[in-house]
Design a protein around this motif. Sequence first.
Motif, PDB file in Angstrom:
ATOM      1  N   THR A  28       1.057  -1.241  -0.069  1.00 28.64           N
ATOM      2  CA  THR A  28      -0.059   0.068  -0.133  1.00 28.64           C
ATOM      3  C   THR A  28       0.911   1.392  -0.114  1.00 28.64           C
ATOM      4  O   THR A  28       0.705   2.227  -0.616  1.00 28.64           O
ATOM      5  CB  THR A  28      -0.839   0.025   1.324  1.00 28.64           C
ATOM      6  OG1 THR A  28      -1.410  -1.409   1.673  1.00 28.64           O
ATOM      7  CG2 THR A  28      -2.074   0.930   1.219  1.00 28.64           C
ATOM      8  N   ASN A  29       1.898   1.226   0.828  1.00 35.68           N
ATOM      9  CA  ASN A  29       2.693   2.509   0.840  1.00 35.68           C
ATOM     10  C   ASN A  29       4.123   2.126   1.027  1.00 35.68           C
ATOM     11  O   ASN A  29       4.659   1.045   1.464  1.00 35.68           O
ATOM     12  CB  ASN A  29       2.448   3.044   2.169  1.00 35.68           C
ATOM     13  CG  ASN A  29       1.100   3.870   2.327  1.00 35.68           C
ATOM     14  OD1 ASN A  29       0.733   4.585   1.607  1.00 35.68           O
ATOM     15  ND2 ASN A  29       0.359   3.370   3.443  1.00 35.68           N
ATOM     16  N   GLY A 213      -1.199  -4.614   8.186  1.00 35.72           N
ATOM     17  CA  GLY A 213      -1.187  -3.181   7.415  1.00 35.72           C
ATOM     18  C   GLY A 213      -2.580  -2.983   6.975  1.00 35.72           C
ATOM     19  O   GLY A 213      -3.454  -3.107   7.564  1.00 35.72           O
ATOM     20  N   GLY A 214      -2.806  -2.377   5.638  1.00 34.28           N
ATOM     21  CA  GLY A 214      -4.004  -1.875   5.087  1.00 34.28           C
ATOM     22  C   GLY A 214      -4.515  -2.988   4.613  1.00 34.28           C
ATOM     23  O   GLY A 214      -5.873  -3.011   4.711  1.00 34.28           O
ATOM     24  N   GLY A 242      -6.344  -3.355   7.666  1.00 31.39           N
ATOM     25  CA  GLY A 242      -7.101  -2.003   8.069  1.00 31.39           C
ATOM     26  C   GLY A 242      -8.477  -1.695   7.102  1.00 31.39           C
ATOM     27  O   GLY A 242      -9.563  -1.286   7.414  1.00 31.39           O
ATOM     28  N   ASP A 243      -8.309  -2.112   5.809  1.00 34.46           N
ATOM     29  CA  ASP A 243      -9.429  -1.874   4.864  1.00 34.46           C
ATOM     30  C   ASP A 243     -10.569  -2.893   5.368  1.00 34.46           C
ATOM     31  O   ASP A 243     -11.669  -2.275   5.037  1.00 34.46           O
ATOM     32  CB  ASP A 243      -8.949  -2.508   3.393  1.00 34.46           C
ATOM     33  CG  ASP A 243      -7.622  -1.893   2.874  1.00 34.46           C
ATOM     34  OD1 ASP A 243      -7.436  -0.953   3.325  1.00 34.46           O
ATOM     35  OD2 ASP A 243      -7.206  -2.214   1.915  1.00 34.46           O
ATOM     36  N   GLU A 279     -12.679   5.553   7.544  1.00 38.33           N
ATOM     37  CA  GLU A 279     -11.169   5.367   7.871  1.00 38.33           C
ATOM     38  C   GLU A 279     -10.730   6.544   9.008  1.00 38.33           C
ATOM     39  O   GLU A 279      -9.957   6.130   9.905  1.00 38.33           O
ATOM     40  CB  GLU A 279     -10.197   5.631   6.798  1.00 38.33           C
ATOM     41  CG  GLU A 279      -8.844   5.163   7.271  1.00 38.33           C
ATOM     42  CD  GLU A 279      -7.711   5.359   5.863  1.00 38.33           C
ATOM     43  OE1 GLU A 279      -8.048   5.680   5.089  1.00 38.33           O
ATOM     44  OE2 GLU A 279      -6.450   5.259   6.331  1.00 38.33           O
ATOM     45  N   LYS A 282     -12.184   5.199  12.341  1.00 44.36           N
ATOM     46  CA  LYS A 282     -11.493   4.218  12.770  1.00 44.36           C
ATOM     47  C   LYS A 282     -10.119   4.833  13.376  1.00 44.36           C
ATOM     48  O   LYS A 282      -9.830   4.191  14.553  1.00 44.36           O
ATOM     49  CB  LYS A 282     -10.811   3.214  11.736  1.00 44.36           C
ATOM     50  CG  LYS A 282      -9.846   2.063  12.015  1.00 44.36           C
ATOM     51  CD  LYS A 282      -9.381   1.347  10.744  1.00 44.36           C
ATOM     52  CE  LYS A 282      -8.507   2.217  10.248  1.00 44.36           C
ATOM     53  NZ  LYS A 282      -8.000   1.373   9.035  1.00 44.36           N
ATOM     54  N   LYS A 283      -9.444   5.749  12.780  1.00 47.24           N
ATOM     55  CA  LYS A 283      -8.232   6.189  13.431  1.00 47.24           C
ATOM     56  C   LYS A 283      -8.555   7.013  14.685  1.00 47.24           C
ATOM     57  O   LYS A 283      -7.595   6.728  15.569  1.00 47.24           O
ATOM     58  CB  LYS A 283      -7.625   7.348  12.394  1.00 47.24           C
ATOM     59  CG  LYS A 283      -6.922   6.424  11.093  1.00 47.24           C
ATOM     60  CD  LYS A 283      -6.335   7.466  10.334  1.00 47.24           C
ATOM     61  CE  LYS A 283      -5.596   6.640   9.047  1.00 47.24           C
ATOM     62  NZ  LYS A 283      -5.049   7.506   8.209  1.00 47.24           N
ATOM     63  N   SER A 286      -8.898   4.886  17.772  1.00 47.63           N
ATOM     64  CA  SER A 286      -7.586   4.270  18.296  1.00 47.63           C
ATOM     65  C   SER A 286      -7.171   5.326  19.441  1.00 47.63           C
ATOM     66  O   SER A 286      -6.364   4.828  20.261  1.00 47.63           O
ATOM     67  CB  SER A 286      -6.381   4.513  17.346  1.00 47.63           C
ATOM     68  OG  SER A 286      -6.780   3.323  16.463  1.00 47.63           O
ATOM     69  N   GLY A 343       3.030  -2.205  11.187  1.00 43.06           N
ATOM     70  CA  GLY A 343       1.836  -1.877  10.247  1.00 43.06           C
ATOM     71  C   GLY A 343       0.802  -0.925  10.943  1.00 43.06           C
ATOM     72  O   GLY A 343       0.708  -0.923  12.156  1.00 43.06           O
ATOM     73  N   SER A 345      -2.076  -0.824  11.273  1.00 43.12           N
ATOM     74  CA  SER A 345      -3.688  -1.332  11.906  1.00 43.12           C
ATOM     75  C   SER A 345      -3.266  -1.772  13.300  1.00 43.12           C
ATOM     76  O   SER A 345      -4.094  -2.057  14.075  1.00 43.12           O
ATOM     77  CB  SER A 345      -4.153  -2.256  11.185  1.00 43.12           C
ATOM     78  OG  SER A 345      -4.485  -1.840   9.955  1.00 43.12           O
ATOM     79  N   ARG A 347      -2.028   0.180  15.530  1.00 39.72           N
ATOM     80  CA  ARG A 347      -2.635   1.089  16.345  1.00 39.72           C
ATOM     81  C   ARG A 347      -3.916   0.960  17.005  1.00 39.72           C
ATOM     82  O   ARG A 347      -4.133   1.675  17.959  1.00 39.72           O
ATOM     83  CB  ARG A 347      -2.783   2.540  15.504  1.00 39.72           C
ATOM     84  CG  ARG A 347      -1.201   2.914  15.072  1.00 39.72           C
ATOM     85  CD  ARG A 347      -1.155   4.403  14.805  1.00 39.72           C
ATOM     86  NE  ARG A 347       0.073   4.896  14.397  1.00 39.72           N
ATOM     87  CZ  ARG A 347       0.480   5.117  12.904  1.00 39.72           C
ATOM     88  NH1 ARG A 347      -0.582   4.173  12.163  1.00 39.72           N
ATOM     89  NH2 ARG A 347       1.377   5.190  12.521  1.00 39.72           N
ATOM     90  N   VAL A 348      -4.838   0.060  16.372  1.00 38.04           N
ATOM     91  CA  VAL A 348      -5.990  -0.243  17.175  1.00 38.04           C
ATOM     92  C   VAL A 348      -5.768  -1.057  18.358  1.00 38.04           C
ATOM     93  O   VAL A 348      -5.138  -1.851  18.648  1.00 38.04           O
ATOM     94  CB  VAL A 348      -6.800  -1.201  16.103  1.00 38.04           C
ATOM     95  CG1 VAL A 348      -8.033  -1.601  16.768  1.00 38.04           C
ATOM     96  CG2 VAL A 348      -7.012  -0.378  14.672  1.00 38.04           C
ATOM     97  N   ASP A 370       4.183   2.171  11.012  1.00 38.86           N
ATOM     98  CA  ASP A 370       4.270   2.338   9.257  1.00 38.86           C
ATOM     99  C   ASP A 370       5.736   2.619   9.063  1.00 38.86           C
ATOM    100  O   ASP A 370       6.148   2.149   7.902  1.00 38.86           O
ATOM    101  CB  ASP A 370       3.567   3.789   9.114  1.00 38.86           C
ATOM    102  CG  ASP A 370       2.151   3.750   9.267  1.00 38.86           C
ATOM    103  OD1 ASP A 370       1.490   2.659   8.892  1.00 38.86           O
ATOM    104  OD2 ASP A 370       1.465   4.786   9.619  1.00 38.86           O
TER     105      ASP A 370
HETATM  106  P1  AMP Z   1       0.244   0.126   6.301  1.00 40.72           P
HETATM  107  O1  AMP Z   1      -0.044  -0.517   5.035  1.00 40.72           O
HETATM  108  O2  AMP Z   1       1.138  -0.135   7.360  1.00 40.72           O
HETATM  109  O3  AMP Z   1       0.766   1.668   5.966  1.00 40.72           O
HETATM  110  O4  AMP Z   1      -1.067   0.296   7.375  1.00 40.72           O
HETATM  111  C1  AMP Z   1      -2.138   1.362   6.705  1.00 40.72           C
HETATM  112  C2  AMP Z   1      -3.199   0.912   7.652  1.00 40.72           C
HETATM  113  O5  AMP Z   1      -3.202   1.523   8.958  1.00 40.72           O
HETATM  114  C3  AMP Z   1      -4.496   1.575   6.980  1.00 40.72           C
HETATM  115  O6  AMP Z   1      -5.527   0.610   6.870  1.00 40.72           O
HETATM  116  C4  AMP Z   1      -4.817   2.743   8.095  1.00 40.72           C
HETATM  117  O7  AMP Z   1      -6.161   3.051   8.065  1.00 40.72           O
HETATM  118  C5  AMP Z   1      -4.291   2.086   9.249  1.00 40.72           C
HETATM  119  N1  AMP Z   1      -4.068   3.099  10.253  1.00 40.72           N
HETATM  120  C6  AMP Z   1      -3.388   3.999  10.181  1.00 40.72           C
HETATM  121  N2  AMP Z   1      -3.481   4.974  11.326  1.00 40.72           N
HETATM  122  C7  AMP Z   1      -4.252   4.193  12.149  1.00 40.72           C
HETATM  123  C8  AMP Z   1      -4.666   4.463  13.457  1.00 40.72           C
HETATM  124  N3  AMP Z   1      -4.235   5.716  13.770  1.00 40.72           N
HETATM  125  N4  AMP Z   1      -5.657   3.638  14.202  1.00 40.72           N
HETATM  126  C9  AMP Z   1      -5.995   2.644  13.052  1.00 40.72           C
HETATM  127  N5  AMP Z   1      -5.683   2.213  12.150  1.00 40.72           N
HETATM  128  C10 AMP Z   1      -4.595   2.995  11.538  1.00 40.72           C
END
Ligand code: AMP
Length: 624
Positions: A28-29, A213-214, A242-243, A279, A282-283, A286, A343, A345, A347-348, A370
């Motif tokens: 994703t990133n 991750g996402g 996270g999706d 999204e 969700k953030k 957290s 990753g 996600s 952070r949840v 991340d």
């Molecule tokens: P990554 O692929 O590791 O970059 O993870 C991205 C995923 O992390 C995405 O689904 C984001 O929505 C999720 N994400 C980023 N910040 C947070 C947060 N504060 N709480 C929950 N999910 C998060």
Amino acid sequence: MALISINLQDGSVGKDQDLIIGIDLGTTNSLVAYMKDGQAVCVKGGDGKSTLVPSIVHFGPDNRIDVGDIAKEQLVKDPGNTIYSVKRLMGKSYKDIEEIQGYFGYKILDDDTESLVKVRVKDRYYTPVELSAHILRALKVRIEDVLKMPVSRAVITVPAYFNDNQRQATRDAGKLAGLDVLRIVNEPTAAALAYGIGLDPAQSELIAVYDLGGGTFDISILQIQEGVFEVLSTNGDTFLGGDDFDRAITTMILEQLGLTEEALVADKSFGQSVRLLSEETKKALSASAHFEGTVNGKKVTISRAAFEKKVQPLVQRTLDACKNALADAGRTADQIDKVVMVGGSTRVPLVKDSVSTFFGKPVYDNLNPDEVVALGAAIQADILAGNQKDLLLLDVTPLSLGIETVGGLMDTIIPRNSKVPNKAGRQYTTSVDGQKNLKIAVYQGERDLVEHNRKLGEFILRGIPPMPAGLPKIDIQFILNADGILTVRARELRSGVEQQIDIRPTYGINEEEMAQMLLDSISHAQEDMAVRGLLEARNEARNLLLAGDKFLEQNNAILSEEEKAATKDLLIALEEATKSTDKDVIHHAIEVLNTYTTPLAHRAMDVTIQAAMHGKDVSGETGA
Ligand code: AMP
């Protein structure tokens, strides 16, 4: 061992070469990091906002190519020309991704074969390597802008489960982006390094790296001993992340608004704003227990408790994967010394707490989840640059070792900078019916064509029993021992015939010559890749021409005269196209042929199956 541990970082490659960057090339990133005053840091974009570069490439008008945030904006507006998740395609054949085709919004060429996937954008055909190279180039430019100097050497991370082909594809992408990829490092290894785990050679530990991750989930169990990281097991789900949490919240929002999923499809911009709000919610959850937002002027309130209840089954799936990974590693949760979180996600809070409870210990989570993989890559890069003096560097192969395959292509078996001793192998087959002998020519070097590399030796595997082309299974093993002697062994698996030679790859070559070979490979990367692309397209076309003739012969009774004539014409057109020096012309002819013949092949298959079933029924009846 001295002959092998040649340090190519010395002198000959220039001053700016002291720096080696760390790259996390993600699904994703992606991120780029380096060591600044003894500290690993990720580099932000020009706007100073984020260290994340969305792994998205957009092909705009007038051959304009954008990567990252700008490309991401085109996902909804121009989906056919916006390529995401290219990492899922690295080193994969059509067969490998058949089941997940629907996931991609762009055109992946599907000819139902074992050749590597290509993506069609407008009238050009791109390999995942070329697409990844665009992302890597963007990261290279990003760090060069900040440091105000050129960089050309990198460490790139890959998932622990990546196979040889996927790792080689990642190296190739680096080369094409103008980067000398010194080491491919496993993502969980990098994450552990970011926390300083494994840096003390006296330490012996068992580590679990939980990466949510996402869109993907991975769990890896690592054993670290005397600075050596061994992956004991990996598990996970390539479509969980996270999706899915976002989608759970979308459902909750729609419930509150009294709407169904159809509302998202019916009004695209409404759909987009609900997704963005999901999204955001969700953030926010957290950090706080409630979130209130508005969509279309209506208020929605979601509590953390309600969200957690909804995603609990998803989190449980990750824990089940952890259980399986532990079982595969032959360990139990209480034997794990440290648990590292990777990753966005993670952070949840529910994720963090559940993982901590599962392993019965607090988790490592102070670093930005991340960034942790990229930070670890920068630390690994620093170790390779020799800046962490007390760390023992293992001896490595100074140049790649491989064999010649069809068309004079170099097929690397042990990539340069691999640890010594080392053992790697691959299976090959014959290209001619009834072939009895196979010449195995061993080369050293980084170029795509063997004629530009250094020949180390050759031998002939004789006595292969005559079989149709493609049937013999020839296993080739490269065994590089601690003294730098390379044994190349070839064995035909059906008959057991075997042959081998011993070579000393570093004999008769000095350090400068090696450095020059390396530099040449980077400066010629574009043209090498173009030649490789052309030769591979021709090979694919030749296989298809043979298969096409067989298809016509076998299905003579099933096909109409018109279909036979049309297929023949397309085969002739393909044969003509193979004479072209433009690979896109060949790919286009392949695509046209496949598009026409695929329904015919399906029909022929149906008729064959029906005939077989019919035969069975009849025999069943008579037998009764
Ligand atoms: P990554 O692929 O590791 O970059 O993870 C991205 C995923 O992390 C995405 O689904 C984001 O929505 C999720 N994400 C980023 N910040 C947070 C947060 N504060 N709480 C929950 N999910 C998060």
